[in-house]
Design a protein around this motif. Structure first.
Motif, short mmCIF file in Angstrom:
data_model
loop_
_atom_site.label_atom_id
_atom_site.label_comp_id
_atom_site.label_asym_id
_atom_site.label_seq_id
_atom_site.Cartn_x
_atom_site.Cartn_y
_atom_site.Cartn_z
N GLN A 111 0.55 -1.41 -0.17
CA GLN A 111 -0.37 0.11 0.12
C GLN A 111 0.57 1.28 -0.40
O GLN A 111 0.24 2.31 -0.74
CB GLN A 111 -1.13 0.19 1.25
N THR A 112 2.22 1.30 0.42
CA THR A 112 2.57 2.31 0.28
C THR A 112 3.52 2.30 -1.45
O THR A 112 3.93 3.87 -1.75
CB THR A 112 4.60 2.07 1.11
N GLN A 113 3.19 1.67 -1.69
CA GLN A 113 3.65 1.93 -3.33
C GLN A 113 2.28 2.17 -3.88
O GLN A 113 1.02 2.55 -3.85
CB GLN A 113 3.89 0.24 -3.94
N GLN A 114 3.08 2.32 -5.57
CA GLN A 114 1.23 3.45 -6.05
C GLN A 114 1.25 2.41 -7.28
O GLN A 114 0.43 2.51 -8.63
CB GLN A 114 2.13 4.39 -6.15
N VAL A 115 1.49 0.62 -7.31
CA VAL A 115 0.88 -0.38 -8.00
C VAL A 115 0.24 -0.89 -7.48
O VAL A 115 0.61 -1.52 -7.06
CB VAL A 115 2.28 -0.97 -8.89
N GLN A 137 -10.83 6.79 -6.78
CA GLN A 137 -10.80 6.47 -5.51
C GLN A 137 -9.15 6.25 -5.79
O GLN A 137 -8.35 7.37 -4.67
CB GLN A 137 -11.47 5.70 -4.39
N MET A 138 -8.29 5.51 -6.45
CA MET A 138 -7.04 5.30 -6.41
C MET A 138 -6.36 6.16 -7.52
O MET A 138 -4.97 5.68 -7.59
CB MET A 138 -7.43 3.96 -7.30
N GLN A 139 -6.62 7.52 -7.85
CA GLN A 139 -6.25 8.16 -8.69
C GLN A 139 -4.45 8.85 -8.09
O GLN A 139 -4.10 8.31 -7.20
CB GLN A 139 -6.63 9.68 -8.76
N GLY A 140 -3.94 8.91 -9.52
CA GLY A 140 -2.36 8.28 -9.00
C GLY A 140 -1.38 6.75 -8.86
O GLY A 140 -0.76 6.85 -8.74
N ASN A 141 -2.51 5.99 -8.71
CA ASN A 141 -2.45 4.44 -8.62
C ASN A 141 -2.30 3.59 -9.89
O ASN A 141 -3.31 4.22 -10.80
CB ASN A 141 -2.87 4.02 -7.53
N LEU A 142 -1.31 3.02 -10.24
CA LEU A 142 -0.96 2.06 -11.85
C LEU A 142 -1.71 0.95 -10.62
O LEU A 142 -1.35 0.45 -10.12
CB LEU A 142 0.18 1.76 -12.15
N ILE A 143 -3.15 1.05 -11.79
CA ILE A 143 -4.21 -0.45 -10.96
C ILE A 143 -3.17 -1.71 -12.44
O ILE A 143 -3.78 -1.07 -13.57
CB ILE A 143 -5.46 -0.17 -10.87
N ILE A 144 -3.54 -2.69 -12.12
CA ILE A 144 -2.97 -3.73 -12.98
C ILE A 144 -4.30 -4.94 -12.80
O ILE A 144 -4.98 -4.72 -11.72
CB ILE A 144 -2.16 -4.35 -12.37
N TYR A 170 7.29 -3.45 -13.21
CA TYR A 170 5.95 -2.81 -12.18
C TYR A 170 5.34 -4.02 -11.46
O TYR A 170 5.64 -4.23 -10.60
CB TYR A 170 5.60 -1.96 -12.56
N ILE A 171 4.61 -5.04 -12.74
CA ILE A 171 4.48 -5.98 -12.24
C ILE A 171 5.15 -6.71 -11.69
O ILE A 171 4.08 -8.17 -10.58
CB ILE A 171 3.38 -6.89 -14.19
#
Length: 190
Positions: free
Chosen positions: A64-68, A96-103, A165-166
């Motif tokens: 959760q400290t990362q943005q991926v 809600q998750m803006q700024g996070n890279l969501i896979i 990232y993944i």
């Protein structure tokens, strides 16, 4: 409609009453593992509610400290499907998750010969694409299931950077032995 961050009691309820029905056994993370990740701040869940009624749920895995983050589960409860809640839910999550890279891992169309299953997988991928996800050229095989990898981010991400990232994301949620035995990340075609 509103998003609510889920606590462990609600996570357990959703697992027992929805996840085990909504997802194949091969794609179901054990509840014990979900809770371990939750307590180590590597897991969180959101519910889509209309007043007190659960319409859908989404779980994210990753440090959760990362943005991926990995969209581990995303579903609308069975009797609420086909009313547009899925798209509305994704839009609220995106905000809600803006700024996070969501896979997102979506079962690969190419990995089944069953035409009905191929159509269902194709529709799932199209749903994510309509809702601002981008299909990458990356694929993975997790615990024997083949997935196409899509992502949601404010800008395009180069597939080489996405691969790194993944890879880091999977290392943060799987121990080294599990990763080596059951996680195969590979490059493919879009």
């Amino acid at each position: 409609m509103e998003l609510q961050l889920l606590d462990t009691k609600v996570i357990e309820f959703i697992f027992h009453h929805h996840i085990v029905k909504d997802f194949p056994t091969a794609e179901t993370r054990p509840l014990k593992n979900m809770l371990q990740l939750y307590h180590s701040q590597h897991y969180r869940g959101y519910g889509l509610y209309d007043h007190d009624e659960l319409l859908g749920y989404a779980f994210f895995a990753g440090d959760q400290t990362q943005q991926v983050l990995l969209l581990d589960y995303f579903a609308i409860v069975e009797n609420k499907r086909s009313f547009g809640y899925g798209s509305q839910f994704l839009q609220l999550l995106k905000k809600q998750m803006q700024g996070n890279l969501i896979i997102a891992e979506v079962e690969s169309v190419e990995s089944t010969k069953n035409s009905e299953e191929r159509q269902l997988r194709h529709r799932r991928i199209q749903f994510y694409l309509r809702n601002s996800f981008t299909k990458s050229s990356l694929n993975c095989r997790l615990f024997g299931v083949d997935y196409s990898l899509l992502y949601l981010f404010d800008q395009q991400v180069d597939d080489n950077a996405l691969y790194e990232y993944i890879k880091a994301l999977y290392h943060s949620i799987f121990n080294p032995i599990i990763y080596k035995l059951f996680v195969k990340l590979k490059r493919g075609v879009k």
